[in-house]
Design an enzyme around this catalytic site. Structure first.
Site, PDB file in Angstrom:
ATOM      1  N   GLY A  33      -8.760 -29.036  35.242  1.00  0.00           N
ATOM      2  CA  GLY A  33     -10.099 -29.265  35.751  1.00  0.00           C
ATOM      3  C   GLY A  33     -10.936 -29.957  34.686  1.00  0.00           C
ATOM      4  N   TYR A  34     -12.039 -30.561  35.102  1.00  0.00           N
ATOM      5  CA  TYR A  34     -12.850 -31.373  34.197  1.00  0.00           C
ATOM      6  C   TYR A  34     -14.216 -30.742  33.960  1.00  0.00           C
ATOM      7  CZ  TYR A  34      -9.106 -34.596  34.771  1.00  0.00           C
ATOM      8  OH  TYR A  34      -7.853 -35.139  34.748  1.00  0.00           O
TER       9      TYR A  34
END
Lengths: 155, 155
Positions: A33-34
């Site tokens: 995830g970012y």
């Protein structure tokens, strides 16, 4: 191949059909995830690969990348992971040695289910130019935003 | 006050003159830099305060923040810090108890030398509204991009 704090040269292709080598390839599940991603491809990524957690900083300049990665403790990972809500993806990665290079095939799960992409990383620009894709590779998508992991995670 | 993984309510002011309390206030030097910052104030910050290193993820929605922070080992910090090149700032922070709240005065060094800003963090919205600034506070700059640390680090 994201273990080093260095610059990378990579090419990315769609995959027309999975090669027989997949059956005996090393594979593992990746959840990533970012935390933040700038429009010009500067970002901070969290990743869990089996029990191993990491945080990676990347910037991209054409096909050359600067990449800095640290391993995270489980406690560090759990503190940050909620910040990636709505910006995550899951995929199964297969590693296939191919002539002098390592091909990594990512089979996406979840909202991108069905997408299959191959990435090849090169030690230098000459090796990058000389590379002849195997016949099970499809269209090259190097640099196409549509197939960046950030896009796939956030769309 | 950046130790908790929670939501914050803060107000920010310019400082007209330093109060006498500064002389006996706790103070420490902060060096910080930004790995990635999205235009809508979602960012990942590295910070060194004395020997203590940390990585903080923040998002901002109006005056309410979501903040997640982890402590970093020196090795982790050194691996990531070069990624903040050109996006750094230095400041000396003074902590001054003021009635029921803690006022943090940041005196900027380096390229922002001379700028002095006060931040006040509140436990809830009611306390935030009721706050009466002391007479050594100047103009309120809460939410002004010009005085965000990201802007000061990157300009």
């Amino acid at each position: 191949m994201n273990r080093k704090n260095t610059r990378e040269i990579e090419r990315k292709f769609l995959v027309k059909r999975l090669p027989p080598e997949v059956k005996r390839a090393r594979s593992y599940t990746i959840a990533q995830g970012y935390l933040a991603a700038e429009p010009d491809d500067r970002h901070v990524r969290l990743r869990k690969r089996g029990d191993a957690a990491s945080l990676t900083f990347k910037t991209v300049d054409g096909s050359v990348r600067e990449e800095r990665e640290i391993q995270l403790s489980d406690k560090q990972f759990r503190a940050l992971w909620p910040g990636t809500r709505g910006r995550r993806l899951r995929k199964v990665r297969y590693q296939i040695p191919w002539n002098d290079v390592l091909v990594e095939i990512d089979i996406y799960r979840g909202k991108n289910n069905g997408l299959i992409v191959a990435e090849v990383e090169f030690p230098n620009r000459a090796a990058c130019r000389k590379f002849r894709p195997p016949d099970w590779f499809g269209r090259e998508v190097t640099g196409e935003k549509r197939y960046s992991n950030i896009q796939l995670a956030c769309e």
